[in-house]
Design a protein around this motif. Structure first.
Motif, PDB file in Angstrom:
ATOM      1  N   LEU A  53     -55.258 -13.418 -11.561  1.00 16.48           N
ATOM      2  CA  LEU A  53     -54.296 -14.522 -11.432  1.00 16.48           C
ATOM      3  C   LEU A  53     -54.741 -15.732 -12.259  1.00 16.48           C
ATOM      4  O   LEU A  53     -53.920 -16.376 -12.919  1.00 16.48           O
ATOM      5  N   VAL A  54     -56.044 -16.004 -12.206  1.00 16.53           N
ATOM      6  CA  VAL A  54     -56.573 -17.117 -13.011  1.00 16.53           C
ATOM      7  C   VAL A  54     -56.343 -16.826 -14.490  1.00 16.53           C
ATOM      8  O   VAL A  54     -55.904 -17.705 -15.265  1.00 16.53           O
ATOM      9  N   MET A  55     -56.618 -15.608 -14.911  1.00 10.07           N
ATOM     10  CA  MET A  55     -56.433 -15.238 -16.325  1.00 10.07           C
ATOM     11  C   MET A  55     -54.968 -15.329 -16.741  1.00 10.07           C
ATOM     12  O   MET A  55     -54.646 -15.773 -17.843  1.00 10.07           O
ATOM     13  N   ASP A  86     -62.572  -6.179 -21.243  1.00  9.52           N
ATOM     14  CA  ASP A  86     -63.578  -7.030 -20.601  1.00  9.52           C
ATOM     15  C   ASP A  86     -62.985  -7.759 -19.397  1.00  9.52           C
ATOM     16  O   ASP A  86     -63.650  -7.948 -18.379  1.00  9.52           O
ATOM     17  N   HIS A  87     -61.711  -8.160 -19.543  1.00  3.05           N
ATOM     18  CA  HIS A  87     -61.075  -8.835 -18.409  1.00  3.05           C
ATOM     19  C   HIS A  87     -60.913  -7.882 -17.224  1.00  3.05           C
ATOM     20  O   HIS A  87     -61.124  -8.271 -16.078  1.00  3.05           O
ATOM     21  N   PHE A  88     -60.545  -6.635 -17.534  1.00  2.00           N
ATOM     22  CA  PHE A  88     -60.428  -5.662 -16.435  1.00  2.00           C
ATOM     23  C   PHE A  88     -61.796  -5.418 -15.794  1.00  2.00           C
ATOM     24  O   PHE A  88     -61.898  -5.290 -14.566  1.00  2.00           O
ATOM     25  N   LEU A  89     -62.826  -5.358 -16.642  1.00  2.00           N
ATOM     26  CA  LEU A  89     -64.182  -5.158 -16.113  1.00  2.00           C
ATOM     27  C   LEU A  89     -64.587  -6.346 -15.237  1.00  2.00           C
ATOM     28  O   LEU A  89     -65.102  -6.160 -14.125  1.00  2.00           O
ATOM     29  N   THR A  90     -64.318  -7.547 -15.714  1.00  2.90           N
ATOM     30  CA  THR A  90     -64.682  -8.734 -14.934  1.00  2.90           C
ATOM     31  C   THR A  90     -63.884  -8.791 -13.629  1.00  2.90           C
ATOM     32  O   THR A  90     -64.445  -9.078 -12.560  1.00  2.90           O
ATOM     33  N   GLY A  91     -62.599  -8.485 -13.708  1.00  2.00           N
ATOM     34  CA  GLY A  91     -61.760  -8.485 -12.502  1.00  2.00           C
ATOM     35  C   GLY A  91     -62.275  -7.475 -11.496  1.00  2.00           C
ATOM     36  O   GLY A  91     -62.341  -7.747 -10.288  1.00  2.00           O
ATOM     37  N   PHE A  92     -62.663  -6.313 -11.990  1.00  2.00           N
ATOM     38  CA  PHE A  92     -63.185  -5.255 -11.111  1.00  2.00           C
ATOM     39  C   PHE A  92     -64.512  -5.686 -10.486  1.00  2.00           C
ATOM     40  O   PHE A  92     -64.756  -5.470  -9.303  1.00  2.00           O
ATOM     41  N   THR A  93     -65.343  -6.340 -11.304  1.00  2.00           N
ATOM     42  CA  THR A  93     -66.652  -6.794 -10.812  1.00  2.00           C
ATOM     43  C   THR A  93     -66.472  -7.872  -9.747  1.00  2.00           C
ATOM     44  O   THR A  93     -67.087  -7.813  -8.686  1.00  2.00           O
ATOM     45  N   TYR A  94     -65.616  -8.841 -10.034  1.00  2.00           N
ATOM     46  CA  TYR A  94     -65.403  -9.925  -9.074  1.00  2.00           C
ATOM     47  C   TYR A  94     -64.666  -9.447  -7.815  1.00  2.00           C
ATOM     48  O   TYR A  94     -64.715 -10.113  -6.789  1.00  2.00           O
ATOM     49  N   GLY A  95     -64.013  -8.320  -7.901  1.00  2.09           N
ATOM     50  CA  GLY A  95     -63.270  -7.804  -6.743  1.00  2.09           C
ATOM     51  C   GLY A  95     -64.136  -6.985  -5.799  1.00  2.09           C
ATOM     52  O   GLY A  95     -63.658  -6.544  -4.744  1.00  2.09           O
ATOM     53  N   GLN A  96     -65.417  -6.791  -6.150  1.00  4.29           N
ATOM     54  CA  GLN A  96     -66.264  -5.879  -5.359  1.00  4.29           C
ATOM     55  C   GLN A  96     -66.323  -6.238  -3.874  1.00  4.29           C
ATOM     56  O   GLN A  96     -66.269  -5.356  -3.021  1.00  4.29           O
TER      57      GLN A  96
END
Lengths: 321, 306
Positions: A53-55, A86-96
């Motif tokens: 959402l931020v992105m 990278d955004h999907f990776l970051t989103g996935f990481t932050y969603g852990q």
């Protein structure tokens, strides 16, 4: 005399029966109904999308600026270089942390609550095998977890697809959708299998949840220590870099529940990631993606251990209180 | 009529403990009581019928199907009410029973319909939308019966159905069990260590002790006393009645002046005639005359002592 509104006397049932092989589906459907009915399920799934959402807001602002300023080739260059993976990776990481919450919600009580109320006697005294029960419980956890994980990812993917197609969203990586599906599916398989195993060891869902969360956070703390070690190993103005320490810390970082999943995400997306907003141009070093076997083998082993534990614990035994 | 279940030379062990030893029995149709003290092997026998435990030797059939080979088909036609509390957490009664119906193989629309019917039949119609966790002990017993009945089984296995119930709840549960077996035509195997419960509900009884069969048969046969003795109850104590009977060749077994038990002759009708003649001669008035029977407790104790 008026007719009764319904026949409420007990009668022998003489109708048809469903095939015995479909019992797992009955159990799975109950799991789906229970999970999807919980408001917290949708809340956790929604919170997991915060980075996206931020992105989206960030990209929207840039897009609006582009329209008002008529930036032309500059905007084209910017949007053409967005590191979507990278955004999907970051989103996935932050969603852990939200994936953890979701898995606790759908999986912690799946078998533990049945153990506590002798429900296994109800299941197994019906034409329902151990394998039907386990498969039903597994699917009953896996599908909601997959849905919960996939919704934020799919939302951001659709946003990119609808808005940035002309900037190479699809053409730069035509397989991105499939990679994302593999990313969340394997993570959901892993989490479902492990939490079912933990759940089977307890007689109360909350105890199973506490045990799983404790293991998750302990291992995450270990990963955090490895991250610090890795950061130190990158060197500073005063200290030289220590590549050997960096390599070891980088490998060990992935030996936690979330580390394995992040490692898998890096492997399947084919990126090491980059810092949000600044991207690779920011020059911030990122941990490298581990070799695929390094994350897939532990994930497979832990999943098998979880399922084996659950299999061993599913017995028609009465718990006397 | 073929037996509902047939067991031959069954031995079940838990480690070194033998729960059932060379056990053979035929369970007839109707309502059958499984009687024995705690640890006699009743629950093990039920679990063997359900296919929950693997016997170390022997074999058996339930509803014409081989135990261990056709367990799923057997369980399709069996309803099981366990001894301990059991329910699926987080569901209301109607959701729970409908779910049990679906697990039993009913299509979803049929299972919800039958859940309502069965809950009504078990006396939980008013409480069907309440979560099962909030139920009292008596209601939990009833819902266990409802989930066992919902898929229309041919055989119902009830393990201690009156466990933890107050006198009124027990009475209602026993009435339900009797109604299921005698009015609805469902074969019922009731396991209990409470003799009055078995006597109230069952026609046939199987007595177990230490994992072996001690007695089996119709309850009325087990209660019968050898030699056709007769019980006589007089309206009021009468002197000379016992002596007059003795003069006619009837030997007194026990008596307290008003109630007597006499050793019977070969033909019970002759004994009755002689008792009436003796009463007439001694001026006594007979209030009740019947073939002597013992209580089920006496029959049980004899079987256990043997």
């Amino acid at each position: 005399m008026p007719e009764p509104i319904a026949d409420l006397s007990y009668r022998t049932y003489s109708g048809s029966h469903l095939a015995v092989g479909s019992r797992w589906l009955v159990i799975a459907r109950m799991g789906w109904r229970t999970a999807f009915k919980k408001k917290s399920f949708w809340v956790f799934s929604g919170f997991a999308a915060w980075y996206y959402l931020v992105m989206i807001a960030f990209l929207y602002v840039i897009e609006q600026l582009d329209i008002t300023r008529r930036a032309g080739p500059m905007a084209e260059q910017f949007f053409g270089n967005v590191p979507w993976k990278d955004h999907f990776l970051t989103g996935f990481t932050y969603g852990q942390i939200m994936w953890l919450s979701l898995s606790l919600l759908v999986g912690a009580g799946a078998i533990a609550n049945d153990n506590g109320t002798n429900a296994l006697l109800v299941y197994l005294s019906k034409p329902c095998r151990k394998v039907d029960y386990l498969l039903g419980k597994w699917m009953g956890g896996f599908v909601p977890l997959l849905v919960g994980m996939a919704i934020p990812t799919a939302f951001f993917y659709l946003y990119g697809l609808l808005n940035f197609r002309e900037y190479g969203f699809v053409s730069n990586d035509p397989w991105l959708g499939m990679r994302l599906l593999a990313m969340v599916t394997v993570a959901a398989v892993f989490q479902t299998s492990v939490i079912l195993g933990v759940s089977s060891l307890f007689n109360q869902g909350r105890m199973a949840g506490a045990a799983y969360a404790a293991a998750f956070f302990l291992l995450t703390f270990f990963s955090f220590l490895m991250f610090i070690a890795w950061s130190v190993s990158q060197g500073t103005r005063r200290h030289h870099a220590n590549p050997q320490l960096g390599d070891i810390a980088e490998r060990l970082y992935h030996l936690s529940f979330d580390g394995l999943q992040i490692g898998w995400a890096k492997v399947v997306l084919g990126t090491d990631g980059s810092a949000p907003f600044v991207g690779k141009a920011g020059g911030m070093p990122q941990m490298h993606a581990p070799p695929p076997a390094f994350v897939l083998v532990p994930m497979a082993l832990l999943s098998l251990v979880g399922i084996a534990l659950a299999w061993r614990r599913i017995r028609a035994v009465e718990v006397v209180k | 009529m073929p037996p509902v279940a047939s067991i031959r030379d069954l031995t079940v062990q838990y480690g070194s403990f033998v729960a059932l030893r060379d056990f053979s029995v035929d369970v007839p149709e109707g309502c059958v009581g499984l009687l024995g003290p705690n640890g006699a092997g009743k629950t093990t026998l039920i679990k063997t019928l359900l296919g929950f435990v693997d016997p170390s030797q022997g074999q058996g059939q339930v509803l014409g199907r081989q135990i261990g080979r056709h367990d799923l088909q057997i369980r399709q036609n069996i309803g099981y009410m366990p001894e301990q509390d059991c329910h699926i957490p987080g569901l209301t009664a109607v959701q729970y029973v409908a779910y049990a119906g679906e697990l039993g193989g009913l299509p979803a629309n049929q299972s919800i319909r039958r859940a309502h019917e069965v809950l009504e039949y078990c006396g939980l119609g008013e409480a069907r939308y309440r979560p099962v966790e909030t139920y009292s002990t008596g209601m939990k017993q009833r819902i266990k019966l409802a989930q066992a009945l919902v898929h229309g089984p041919q055989l119902l296995l009830l393990d201690e159905p009156t466990n933890g119930l107050d006198p009124l709840g027990r009475e209602e549960m026993l009435n339900l069990v009797r109604s299921v077996s005698h009015e609805k035509g469902v074969n019922v195997l009731v396991s209990s260590h409470l003799l009055p419960d078995i006597e109230r509900t069952c026609d046939h009884v199987i007595v177990l002790l230490g994992g072996t069969l001690r007695a089996e048969g119709l309850i009325k046969d087990l209660k019968r006393v050898d030699g056709h003795p007769m019980d006589v109850e007089l309206r009021a104590p009468a002197n000379g009645f016992a002596e007059t009977c003795a003069d006619r060749g009837l030997s007194l077994i026990e008596g307290d002046g008003q109630r007597f038990r006499f050793e019977g002759l070969e033909d019970p009708e002759n004994t009755s005639r002689m008792l009436f003649e003796a009463a007439s001669q001694s001026g006594a008035q007979i209030r009740r005359l019947s073939l002597a029977v013992r209580s089920l407790e006496e029959a049980f104790m004899e079987a256990v002592d043997a």
